[in-house]
Enzyme design. Structure first.
Site, PDB file in Angstrom:
ATOM      1  N   CYS A   7      -8.513  -6.429   6.420  1.00  0.00           N
ATOM      2  CA  CYS A   7      -8.676  -6.800   7.835  1.00  0.00           C
ATOM      3  C   CYS A   7      -8.313  -8.282   8.011  1.00  0.00           C
ATOM      4  O   CYS A   7      -7.745  -8.667   9.033  1.00  0.00           O
ATOM      5  CB  CYS A   7     -10.088  -6.506   8.327  1.00  0.00           C
ATOM      6  N   ASP A  30       1.980  -6.152  -2.849  1.00  0.00           N
ATOM      7  CA  ASP A  30       0.806  -6.361  -3.684  1.00  0.00           C
ATOM      8  C   ASP A  30       1.037  -7.641  -4.494  1.00  0.00           C
ATOM      9  O   ASP A  30       2.122  -7.834  -5.040  1.00  0.00           O
ATOM     10  CB  ASP A  30       0.628  -5.156  -4.623  1.00  0.00           C
ATOM     11  N   HIS A  92     -10.622  -0.471   2.304  1.00  0.00           N
ATOM     12  CA  HIS A  92      -9.796  -0.296   3.502  1.00  0.00           C
ATOM     13  C   HIS A  92      -8.593   0.507   3.004  1.00  0.00           C
ATOM     14  O   HIS A  92      -7.912   0.056   2.080  1.00  0.00           O
ATOM     15  CB  HIS A  92      -9.384  -1.675   4.043  1.00  0.00           C
ATOM     16  N   HIS A  94      -5.557   2.009   1.568  1.00  0.00           N
ATOM     17  CA  HIS A  94      -4.249   1.466   1.207  1.00  0.00           C
ATOM     18  C   HIS A  94      -3.557   2.407   0.248  1.00  0.00           C
ATOM     19  O   HIS A  94      -4.146   2.878  -0.712  1.00  0.00           O
ATOM     20  CB  HIS A  94      -4.351   0.048   0.628  1.00  0.00           C
TER      21      HIS A  94
HETATM   22 ZN   LIG Z   1     -10.583  -3.560   6.749  1.00  0.00          ZN
END
Ligand SMILES: [Zn+2]
Length: 134
Positions: A7, A30, A92, A94
């Site tokens: 985020c 990455d 989150h 990915h």
């Molecule tokens: Zn997040």
């Protein structure tokens, strides 16, 4: 500052090497690639676990993965783009999109930090392939 690393990448609090984005998804390099060009594809809406997504959202996420796979493959002269998803380090969603030359490449133990210079050069190279296809 909110806790979630990705985020913070989305808000720009943490700089990233973006290679592609649309209204709902972002792809960036990455910083500890398994192979050069190792990319993370994330939804802009925070969600932890990929299989909490609905069928349509999963389809939308993977249609973006497909869109990114070809430029990523070309820029790195890879045989395939491999996919990994686990999500323990950052909660989150990915999707790891990794240029691979054999099945053994998909090993997280192979991850090595890339230099800022390497990441900048790689992001430029991938974006050029995208631009050539527009
Ligand atoms: Zn997040």
């Amino acid at each position: 500052m909110i806790e979630c690393v990705f985020c913070n990448v989305l808000s720009g609090n943490i700089p990233s090497h973006k290679i592609w984005e649309d209204d709902d998804y972002l792809a960036f390099l990455d910083i500890n690639p398994i192979n050069p060009g190792h990319t993370l594809l994330i939804p802009k809406a925070h969600e932890d676990y990929i299989f909490d997504l609905g069928t349509n959202e999963l389809g939308a996420l993977f249609s973006r993965a497909k869109l990114i796979s070809e430029p990523l493959k070309q820029a790195n002269k890879a045989k395939r783009i491999g996919i990994m998803v686990e999500g323990f380090a950052v909660p989150h969603i990915h999707v790891h999109l990794i240029p691979i030359h054999s099945g053994h490449d998909l090993d997280p133990k192979r991850a090595q930090p890339a230099t800022e210079h390497e990441l900048t050069a790689m992001a430029d190279k991938i974006r050029k392939v995208f631009d050539a296809h527009e």
